[in-house]
Design a protein around this motif. Structure first.
Motif, PDB file in Angstrom:
ATOM      1  N   THR A  29      -3.977   4.204   1.674  1.00 49.09           N
ATOM      2  CA  THR A  29      -5.085   3.347   2.107  1.00 49.09           C
ATOM      3  C   THR A  29      -5.419   2.285   1.057  1.00 49.09           C
ATOM      4  O   THR A  29      -6.034   1.270   1.379  1.00 49.09           O
ATOM      5  CB  THR A  29      -6.360   4.165   2.421  1.00 49.09           C
ATOM      6  N   LEU A  30      -5.024   2.517  -0.199  1.00 44.95           N
ATOM      7  CA  LEU A  30      -5.335   1.556  -1.263  1.00 44.95           C
ATOM      8  C   LEU A  30      -4.132   0.675  -1.546  1.00 44.95           C
ATOM      9  O   LEU A  30      -2.995   1.161  -1.602  1.00 44.95           O
ATOM     10  CB  LEU A  30      -5.750   2.302  -2.541  1.00 44.95           C
ATOM     11  N   LYS A  31      -4.402  -0.645  -1.707  1.00 50.29           N
ATOM     12  CA  LYS A  31      -3.341  -1.591  -2.046  1.00 50.29           C
ATOM     13  C   LYS A  31      -3.620  -2.168  -3.433  1.00 50.29           C
ATOM     14  O   LYS A  31      -4.741  -2.522  -3.747  1.00 50.29           O
ATOM     15  CB  LYS A  31      -3.272  -2.707  -1.012  1.00 50.29           C
ATOM     16  N   GLY A  32      -2.578  -2.246  -4.245  1.00 50.85           N
ATOM     17  CA  GLY A  32      -2.743  -2.626  -5.636  1.00 50.85           C
ATOM     18  C   GLY A  32      -2.789  -4.109  -5.880  1.00 50.85           C
ATOM     19  O   GLY A  32      -2.744  -4.933  -4.943  1.00 50.85           O
ATOM     20  N   ALA A  33      -2.844  -4.479  -7.164  1.00 58.27           N
ATOM     21  CA  ALA A  33      -2.986  -5.865  -7.600  1.00 58.27           C
ATOM     22  C   ALA A  33      -1.876  -6.752  -7.051  1.00 58.27           C
ATOM     23  O   ALA A  33      -2.096  -7.913  -6.732  1.00 58.27           O
ATOM     24  CB  ALA A  33      -2.992  -5.922  -9.122  1.00 58.27           C
ATOM     25  N   ASN A  34      -0.663  -6.209  -6.921  1.00 59.18           N
ATOM     26  CA  ASN A  34       0.461  -7.015  -6.442  1.00 59.18           C
ATOM     27  C   ASN A  34       0.749  -6.779  -4.959  1.00 59.18           C
ATOM     28  O   ASN A  34       1.825  -7.118  -4.475  1.00 59.18           O
ATOM     29  CB  ASN A  34       1.714  -6.711  -7.278  1.00 59.18           C
ATOM     30  N   GLY A  35      -0.224  -6.169  -4.261  1.00 60.55           N
ATOM     31  CA  GLY A  35      -0.067  -5.965  -2.819  1.00 60.55           C
ATOM     32  C   GLY A  35       0.688  -4.708  -2.450  1.00 60.55           C
ATOM     33  O   GLY A  35       0.890  -4.414  -1.274  1.00 60.55           O
ATOM     34  N   GLN A  36       1.137  -3.929  -3.460  1.00 62.91           N
ATOM     35  CA  GLN A  36       1.876  -2.705  -3.136  1.00 62.91           C
ATOM     36  C   GLN A  36       0.928  -1.631  -2.630  1.00 62.91           C
ATOM     37  O   GLN A  36      -0.237  -1.591  -3.006  1.00 62.91           O
ATOM     38  CB  GLN A  36       2.708  -2.216  -4.333  1.00 62.91           C
ATOM     39  N   THR A  37       1.452  -0.767  -1.758  1.00 63.73           N
ATOM     40  CA  THR A  37       0.650   0.313  -1.193  1.00 63.73           C
ATOM     41  C   THR A  37       0.756   1.540  -2.092  1.00 63.73           C
ATOM     42  O   THR A  37       1.853   1.925  -2.483  1.00 63.73           O
ATOM     43  CB  THR A  37       1.161   0.653   0.222  1.00 63.73           C
ATOM     44  N   TYR A  38      -0.392   2.122  -2.410  1.00 67.23           N
ATOM     45  CA  TYR A  38      -0.415   3.320  -3.248  1.00 67.23           C
ATOM     46  C   TYR A  38      -0.415   4.567  -2.372  1.00 67.23           C
ATOM     47  O   TYR A  38      -1.457   5.046  -1.942  1.00 67.23           O
ATOM     48  CB  TYR A  38      -1.636   3.314  -4.162  1.00 67.23           C
ATOM     49  N   GLY A  39       0.795   5.067  -2.090  1.00 63.73           N
ATOM     50  CA  GLY A  39       0.947   6.280  -1.298  1.00 63.73           C
ATOM     51  C   GLY A  39       0.989   7.511  -2.185  1.00 63.73           C
ATOM     52  O   GLY A  39       0.817   7.430  -3.412  1.00 63.73           O
TER      53      GLY A  39
END
Length: 359
Positions: free
Chosen positions: A305-315
């Motif tokens: 549900t969270l997306k990081g600084a570079n747009g990557q998804t934190y699964g």
């Protein structure tokens, strides 16, 4: 002609805006850089490490921590609901306190239950959600950021006015050093740590990272992740990282994944806690500390549900934590090393994350 052996003087950290908090307060971001291309960014909101760039074996810098590029990421409803504490300073008490209470000098103190029936990482508004006084500077070792916070008597239910100072230093030999100190005017439990999530590969998960932990025992926990008091030998179990093992190798044998405290073999001075090697990039990380314990957590609750600084998804398993600490629930476990700080005493604790490459 300049002397080639002369090392360039450390550059004072750069300061930029990191946006505004939900109550409209301006937050700053401090960026520390060394001569080898390492760069760490830290915000005064929660003392949070938001970015850490480290070169790989080809010399190319890459992001090795999970984080966001403005304070809004750390205050979003999704982040607050998930509660992963990315990169933040944790206090007054890192990890869990059973049933949100403890007794000290004959008096019972009640804390907020923010993790089932237990208190986690300082309560509802721990040190990860406060604004720290920031003072960028330099030292002989490298650029520094000194952060100070006064946790007032009764804050989150804890006794005593606790003055906390944390100094981050990015050293010339490619280490991020974190020095913690604290004083109090009433006896109080204190357990300070940093909750950075590392991913040395930049890929979607950390299961291929090879980890070594300098511990022959770990604290056994119940279903609520509260220690039973037993310090069990790791030998013959999936908790044995006395030799290197990939995170994913035996994680399926641990219900829910790794989220446990290891009892470090050495307890005096600055001692080895863990080493990590990531085979594709060649990056290495060595953790040394003055603390007796190490919480190894494998991002089991991250769910995309969270997306990081570079747009990557934190699964799931997008990062791992190596939180140096005293043991969980120590205020209720008299056999564990004490976390009680007394008036007139000073707490001092150091943890160093040193980076390198293996070709």
């Amino acid at each position: 002609m300049t002397d080639s052996t002369h090392t360039a003087a450390p550059v004072t950290p750069a300061v930029t805006s990191f946006g505004k908090t939900t109550d409209g307060t301006e937050v700053q971001l401090y960026t520390l850089t060394n001569a080898h291309g390492l760069q760490v960014s830290i915000t005064n909101y929660g003392g949070t490490i938001t970015s850490l760039l480290v070169p790989d074996k080809a010399g190319k810098p890459g992001e090795v921590v999970l984080g966001f590029n403005s304070v809004s990421g750390y205050q979003s409803p999704e982040f607050l609901k998930a509660g992963p504490y990315f990169g933040a300073l944790i206090g007054r008490y890192g990890n869990r306190i059973a049933e949100g209470r403890f007794t000290l000098d004959g008096k019972e103190y009640t804390l907020a239950k923010n993790n089932g029936e237990n208190t986690l990482h300082g309560g509802k508004k721990g040190f990860d959600k406060v604004l720290w006084q920031a003072e960028p500077g330099t030292s002989a070792e490298g650029p520094t950021l000194k952060l100070t916070y006064l946790s007032k008597d009764g804050e989150e239910g804890y006794p005593g006015n606790l003055t906390v100072t944390v100094v981050y230093t990015l050293t010339a030999d490619d280490a991020l050093e974190i020095d913690y100190s604290a004083t109090t005017d009433k006896a109080t439990p204190v357990n300070l740590t940093n909750h950075a999530y590392f991913n040395l590969s930049g890929s979607k998960d950390v299961l291929g990272h090879e980890v070594t932990i300098a511990a022959d025992r770990y604290t056994v926990v119940d279903a609520g992740l509260i220690p039973t008091g037993e310090l069990r030998p790791v030998k013959g179990t999936p908790f044995d990282f006395t030799t290197p093992h990939a995170i994913g190798e035996r994680i399926a044998q641990v219900p829910g994944g790794y989220d446990h405290n290891w009892v470090l073999n050495q307890t005096t001075g600055l001692h080895a806690a863990a080493t990590v090697y990531e085979p594709t990039t060649g990056r290495t990380m060595e953790v040394t500390t003055t603390e007796p314990g190490l919480q190894f957590y494998t991002g089991n609750f991250l769910d995309g549900t969270l997306k990081g600084a570079n747009g990557q998804t934190y699964g799931k398993h997008a990062g791992f934590c190596l939180e140096t600490q005293h043991f969980p629930d120590s205020p209720n476990q008299p056999k564990f090393p004490s976390t009680i700080l007394q008036p007139g005493q000073s707490l001092h604790s150091t943890t160093i994350y040193k980076f390198g490459v293996r070709q």
